[in-house]
Design a protein around this motif. Structure first.
Motif, PDB file in Angstrom:
ATOM      1  N   VAL A  30      -3.438 -44.223 105.254  1.00  0.00           N
ATOM      2  CA  VAL A  30      -2.222 -43.422 105.440  1.00  0.00           C
ATOM      3  C   VAL A  30      -1.475 -44.002 106.632  1.00  0.00           C
ATOM      4  O   VAL A  30      -2.014 -44.039 107.750  1.00  0.00           O
ATOM      5  CB  VAL A  30      -2.552 -41.938 105.668  1.00  0.00           C
ATOM      6  CG1 VAL A  30      -1.269 -41.139 105.857  1.00  0.00           C
ATOM      7  CG2 VAL A  30      -3.365 -41.381 104.510  1.00  0.00           C
TER       8      VAL A  30
ATOM      9  N   VAL B  54       0.902 -44.212 101.499  1.00  0.00           N
ATOM     10  CA  VAL B  54      -0.483 -43.859 101.181  1.00  0.00           C
ATOM     11  C   VAL B  54      -0.982 -44.882 100.168  1.00  0.00           C
ATOM     12  O   VAL B  54      -0.460 -44.967  99.055  1.00  0.00           O
ATOM     13  CB  VAL B  54      -0.588 -42.429 100.605  1.00  0.00           C
ATOM     14  CG1 VAL B  54      -2.043 -42.091 100.290  1.00  0.00           C
ATOM     15  CG2 VAL B  54      -0.015 -41.415 101.591  1.00  0.00           C
TER      16      VAL B  54
ATOM     17  N   ALA C 160       2.202 -36.573 101.442  1.00  0.00           N
ATOM     18  CA  ALA C 160       0.894 -37.119 101.821  1.00  0.00           C
ATOM     19  C   ALA C 160      -0.239 -36.283 101.240  1.00  0.00           C
ATOM     20  O   ALA C 160      -1.237 -36.826 100.737  1.00  0.00           O
ATOM     21  CB  ALA C 160       0.784 -37.182 103.344  1.00  0.00           C
TER      22      ALA C 160
END
Length: 317
Positions: free
Chosen positions: A251, A264, A233
């Motif tokens: 996200v 993402v 991430a």
């Protein structure tokens, strides 16, 4: 049958067929050769060559597939194998190549795991030194500047306040670097809190809109799996800030029967080049470290979607 005898047999079939046709066909050759006879002979030669080429291509097709796989194989995308078809020698070559890929993938996974673990250890060491040495020194400087500004005349006090603000901003930047190097909130509060802190910090420093979609009651995972999800991430958001030219990022974290899925998605310019840089290949290596898979595809309308699927390995009590 060996490769030599397979090729010999294919040629023998073609030549035998041509001989039979010459024996049974009512065709003669004059001296000098007539035009019609020359046309028949050249036509027969062309037919033999075409038949021979077709049979050889059919017999050597497994080697062509093996050559194509050799030029395109990527150890970061494991599982690329060929069926051991063809003759004895060709099948043995394919089986040997598949076994070599097994060994290379295992060695790559082992070396990547050692490298990533060493990288995380180095990040922890640097973060600890920044926190203990640089952070404490700058905090002491701030306290000294405050005492000096309290006793300084008015003309000098303003300059000391400006230095205090610069030092305070530098201290905040050091703390942000420490959080990036060593996400302490991940160890203390878990993955969801760490991703929340990461996205809030990202939105503050980039000005992009960040939407979070985390499912409720997500299971606790192994620390290694949570760290990989966090790093992927983090790298994905870094790529968005550097290359995507986006305005909004989403996200998402959800749980499936197969494991945990991190997504993402941005609304930027999308994937422009098929070549993958060091950042994306690093994410693939991290995914392989936990037995997961990473997919990078265009988003539904515009932008890019990075999706990491981690296996459902729960934290041991």
């Amino acid at each position: 049958m060996s490769l030599f005898w397979r090729i010999f047999a294919l040629n023998a079939v073609v030549l035998g067929t041509a001989t039979a046709l010459l024996l049974w066909a009512p065709v003669t050759v004059s001296v000098p050769v007539l035009l019609t006879e020359a046309i028949i002979l050249v036509g027969g030669l062309v037919v033999m060559l075409v038949a021979n080429a077709a049979l050889l291509r059919l017999g050597l097709a497994p080697l062509d597939r093996l050559t194509k796989l050799m030029t395109t194989v990527d150890l970061l995308r494991p599982g690329q194998r060929l069926p051991a078809s063809g003759g004895r020698e060709v099948a043995e070559v394919i089986r040997t190549f598949n076994a070599m890929l097994d060994r290379l993938e295992q060695e790559r996974a082992t070396s990547s795991a050692r490298a990533l673990l060493a990288q995380e250890a180095e990040r922890r060491r640097v973060a600890q030194e920044l926190h203990d040495e640089v952070g404490q020194s700058m905090t002491a400087i701030l306290l000294g500047l405050k005492r000096a500004s309290d006793d300084a005349p008015a003309a000098l006090r303003r300059q000391l306040h400006e230095v205090q603000e610069i030092t305070r901003e530098s201290l905040d930047e050091v703390r942000r670097l420490v959080r990036r190097l060593r996400p302490g909130v991940l160890d203390d509060l878990g993955l969801v809190s760490a991703l929340t802190s990461l996205t809030e910090d990202f939105a503050t420093h980039t000005g992009l809109q960040v939407a979070r979609r985390f499912e409720a009651d997500l299971p606790a995972l192994e620390p290694e799996t949570e760290l990989v999800l966090y790093r992927v991430a983090q790298e994905s958001l870094t790529n968005v800030a550097r290359h995507a030219d986006a305005e909004r990022v989403t996200v998402a974290l959800r749980h499936t029967d197969d494991g945990m899925v991190l997504t993402v998605t941005d609304d930027g310019c999308g994937i422009k080049a098929p070549r993958e840089g060091a950042g994306i290949r690093g994410m693939r290596e991290r995914a392989l470290l936990i037995g997961g898979s990473l997919d990078i595809t265009p988003a539904s309308h515009t932008g890019t979607r990075v999706q990491l699927t981690a296996p459902a390995s729960r934290k041991q009590p």
